[in-house]
Enzyme design. Structure first.
Site, PDB file in Angstrom:
ATOM      1  N   LYS A 118      35.502  -1.903 -58.455  1.00 43.39           N
ATOM      2  CA  LYS A 118      34.538  -2.943 -59.428  1.00 43.39           C
ATOM      3  C   LYS A 118      34.069  -3.819 -57.927  1.00 43.39           C
ATOM      4  O   LYS A 118      32.986  -4.072 -58.164  1.00 43.39           O
ATOM      5  CB  LYS A 118      35.350  -3.621 -60.173  1.00 43.39           C
ATOM      6  CG  LYS A 118      36.022  -2.895 -61.497  1.00 43.39           C
ATOM      7  CD  LYS A 118      36.057  -4.033 -62.587  1.00 43.39           C
ATOM      8  CE  LYS A 118      36.817  -3.269 -63.527  1.00 43.39           C
ATOM      9  NZ  LYS A 118      35.939  -2.524 -64.547  1.00 43.39           N
ATOM     10  N   LYS A 201      34.920   7.217 -65.006  1.00 42.12           N
ATOM     11  CA  LYS A 201      35.219   7.054 -66.281  1.00 42.12           C
ATOM     12  C   LYS A 201      34.445   6.503 -67.086  1.00 42.12           C
ATOM     13  O   LYS A 201      33.363   5.720 -66.636  1.00 42.12           O
ATOM     14  CB  LYS A 201      36.644   6.407 -66.367  1.00 42.12           C
ATOM     15  CG  LYS A 201      36.617   4.806 -66.064  1.00 42.12           C
ATOM     16  CD  LYS A 201      38.101   4.177 -66.448  1.00 42.12           C
ATOM     17  CE  LYS A 201      37.581   2.742 -66.480  1.00 42.12           C
ATOM     18  NZ  LYS A 201      38.136   1.824 -67.496  1.00 42.12           N
ATOM     19  N   LYS A 204      32.691   0.290 -70.365  1.00 45.94           N
ATOM     20  CA  LYS A 204      31.946  -0.714 -71.182  1.00 45.94           C
ATOM     21  C   LYS A 204      30.585  -1.262 -70.449  1.00 45.94           C
ATOM     22  O   LYS A 204      29.567  -1.259 -70.761  1.00 45.94           O
ATOM     23  CB  LYS A 204      32.569  -1.825 -71.615  1.00 45.94           C
ATOM     24  CG  LYS A 204      33.869  -1.976 -72.690  1.00 45.94           C
ATOM     25  CD  LYS A 204      34.264  -3.283 -72.975  1.00 45.94           C
ATOM     26  CE  LYS A 204      35.761  -3.491 -73.297  1.00 45.94           C
ATOM     27  NZ  LYS A 204      36.471  -3.367 -71.886  1.00 45.94           N
TER      28      LYS A 204
HETATM   29  N1  AQP Z   1      37.386   5.702 -70.152  1.00 45.51           N
HETATM   30  C1  AQP Z   1      38.603   5.204 -70.668  1.00 45.51           C
HETATM   31  N2  AQP Z   1      39.627   6.251 -71.104  1.00 45.51           N
HETATM   32  C2  AQP Z   1      40.691   6.099 -71.563  1.00 45.51           C
HETATM   33  N3  AQP Z   1      41.116   4.864 -71.670  1.00 45.51           N
HETATM   34  C3  AQP Z   1      40.227   3.846 -71.201  1.00 45.51           C
HETATM   35  N4  AQP Z   1      40.481   2.257 -71.012  1.00 45.51           N
HETATM   36  C4  AQP Z   1      39.234   1.917 -70.617  1.00 45.51           C
HETATM   37  N5  AQP Z   1      38.483   2.849 -70.454  1.00 45.51           N
HETATM   38  C5  AQP Z   1      39.149   3.793 -70.589  1.00 45.51           C
HETATM   39  C6  AQP Z   1      41.554   1.860 -71.829  1.00 45.51           C
HETATM   40  O1  AQP Z   1      41.077   0.690 -72.426  1.00 45.51           O
HETATM   41  C7  AQP Z   1      42.162  -0.267 -72.671  1.00 45.51           C
HETATM   42  C8  AQP Z   1      41.119  -1.574 -72.394  1.00 45.51           C
HETATM   43  O2  AQP Z   1      40.432  -1.603 -71.257  1.00 45.51           O
HETATM   44  P1  AQP Z   1      39.893  -3.049 -70.773  1.00 45.51           P
HETATM   45  O3  AQP Z   1      38.757  -3.458 -71.491  1.00 45.51           O
HETATM   46  O4  AQP Z   1      41.023  -4.058 -70.505  1.00 45.51           O
HETATM   47  O5  AQP Z   1      39.432  -2.747 -69.180  1.00 45.51           O
HETATM   48  P2  AQP Z   1      39.009  -1.303 -68.430  1.00 45.51           P
HETATM   49  O6  AQP Z   1      39.887  -0.556 -68.398  1.00 45.51           O
HETATM   50  O7  AQP Z   1      38.366  -1.986 -67.181  1.00 45.51           O
HETATM   51  O8  AQP Z   1      37.844  -0.821 -69.587  1.00 45.51           O
HETATM   52  P3  AQP Z   1      36.223  -0.812 -69.380  1.00 45.51           P
HETATM   53  O9  AQP Z   1      35.694  -0.207 -70.688  1.00 45.51           O
HETATM   54  O10 AQP Z   1      36.034   0.078 -68.098  1.00 45.51           O
HETATM   55  O11 AQP Z   1      35.805  -2.199 -68.976  1.00 45.51           O
HETATM   56  P4  AQP Z   1      34.773  -2.657 -68.006  1.00 45.51           P
HETATM   57  O12 AQP Z   1      33.608  -1.792 -67.740  1.00 45.51           O
HETATM   58  O13 AQP Z   1      34.185  -4.080 -68.469  1.00 45.51           O
HETATM   59  O14 AQP Z   1      35.381  -2.837 -66.672  1.00 45.51           O
HETATM   60  C9  AQP Z   1      42.944  -0.221 -71.351  1.00 45.51           C
HETATM   61  O15 AQP Z   1      44.218   0.326 -71.956  1.00 45.51           O
HETATM   62  C10 AQP Z   1      42.332   0.951 -70.797  1.00 45.51           C
HETATM   63  O16 AQP Z   1      43.070   1.927 -69.840  1.00 45.51           O
END
Ligand code: AQP
Length: 340
Positions: A118, A201, A204
């Site tokens: 990040k 991956k 969001k």
């Molecule tokens: N691509 C993914 N596949 C499977 N699981 C996922 N999770 C996130 N992306 C995937 C799971 O969703 C839960 C919540 O995640 P988070 O919102 O706390 O943070 P993150 O993992 O950083 O999710 P994002 O979507 O990638 O958010 P941004 O872009 O804002 O950083 C967790 O259990 C995560 O494993």
């Protein structure tokens, strides 16, 4: 010292840092809903303090927090049988995080791949909060003495760090106070990949909307995104191993399996020999069938912000009743004087 037996308790959280994606749903939320009603206490949290480790417009953050709350309820998290709230309304998370900042070692934080991903090349300009994120996550979990944390594959390293923090705290203070929490990473879609690049991956906050399926996408948008999803020219093979070097194809098969509650092997058995012209529309239809009732309900719930806020407040009170005594005991163990 014999290890203390902790009552099984589930905790997990999600950031309101943008609209929910299919990755969040299959990797986390769907599984959180399935863990309810099995005799375990389940605690789920919209982790707004984690979201602000990168810049969030205040109005978007307020909206996003309510939207994620609505999404969790629409996807089957029952605010009565689970404890459901937003993190900032329970100050014990931030307070315990400070203690853990003093337990965790800089060398441990330096190994966290999420920070590297990040912060990228601009690590000097990243917030201190982004660097300390895993200590707050450890506090989220350990403020409830949670024993099980259902997460996607990307969060495994942070849950392991939570175990390291608990173990060091217990060792340094000669107590058996914090459990060694287990990550629960299960199911066919623990790492849903970006639709345009199978090596990254689905997120969001990814750059292009075409790389992810949002929970609020309509049927046409879902069909278009799967139609345009990157794949190779080969048809689907008759064994899963044959997908080892085909990450985009493997991803779409895993998504299908996650949505249909099938194993990837069963998906392959059903579609062996099929080209993308057959598989992609079938996948889009399945996604619309599963996601549209959730997005309809989400939109309905978003129409009543007062009710969402009431539910968050109620959840926070229930969460506080568990976390506050654990925080106070932590202060006592550490030697902080509490005289009021
Ligand atoms: N691509 C993914 N596949 C499977 N699981 C996922 N999770 C996130 N992306 C995937 C799971 O969703 C839960 C919540 O995640 P988070 O919102 O706390 O943070 P993150 O993992 O950083 O999710 P994002 O979507 O990638 O958010 P941004 O872009 O804002 O950083 C967790 O259990 C995560 O494993």
């Amino acid at each position: 010292m014999a290890e203390k037996a902790f009552t099984p308790r589930v905790f997990s959280g999600i950031k309101p840092s943008g609209g929910l994606t299919l990755g969040n749903y299959l990797g986390a939320i769907k599984r959180w809903a399935e863990m309810q009603g099995k005799g375990l206490e389940t605690i789920y949290c919209v982790v707004d303090l984690h979201a602000i480790t990168v810049w969030q417009d205040p109005a978007d953050l307020r909206h996003g927090t309510r939207e994620v709350m609505a999404g969790l309820i629409a996807a089957g998290i029952d605010p009565e049988s689970s404890i459901l709230f937003n993190q900032s309304q329970v100050p014990a998370h931030a307070e315990l995080a400070w203690i853990f900042n003093c337990v965790a070692r800089v060398g441990w934080m330096n190994r966290m791949t999420q920070f590297k991903d990040k912060a990228g090349k601009n690590a000097e300009k990243a917030s201190l909060g982004l660097y300390a994120y895993p200590a707050l996550m450890a506090a989220d979990i350990l403020a409830y003495h949670a024993t099980h944390v259902p997460v996607g594959e990307d969060q495994k390293q942070h849950v392991e760090l939570t175990r390291d923090i608990a173990a060091k705290f217990n060792h340094d203070y000669k107590v058996d106070f914090f459990p060694l929490t287990e990550p629960v990473i299960e199911g066919p879609a623990t790492r849903v990949m970006n639709l345009r690049d199978g090596s990254r991956k689905m997120s969001k906050s990814g750059e292009s909307d075409m790389e992810r399926i949002n929970m609020l996408d309509d049927a046409d948008t879902i069909a278009k995104k799967f139609r345009k999803a990157r794949t190779d020219p080969e048809p689907l093979p008759d064994s899963l191993e044959a997908l080892d070097n085909r990450p985009e194809a493997r991803n779409l098969v895993s998504i299908y399996a996650g949505l249909a509650d099938m194993t990837p092997e069963a998906v392959i058995a059903e579609f062996a020999g099929a080209g993308w012209g057959r598989f992609k529309p079938a996948l889009a239809d399945l996604a619309v069938e599963k996601l549209s009732p959730i997005s309809d309900e989400m939109k309905r719930l978003m129409g009543d912000e007062t009710e969402l806020d009431r539910l968050m407040a109620r959840g926070a009170e229930r969460a506080e009743a568990i976390a506050r005594p654990i925080l106070e005991q932590t202060y006592d163990i550490v030697g902080l004087v509490r005289s009021r």
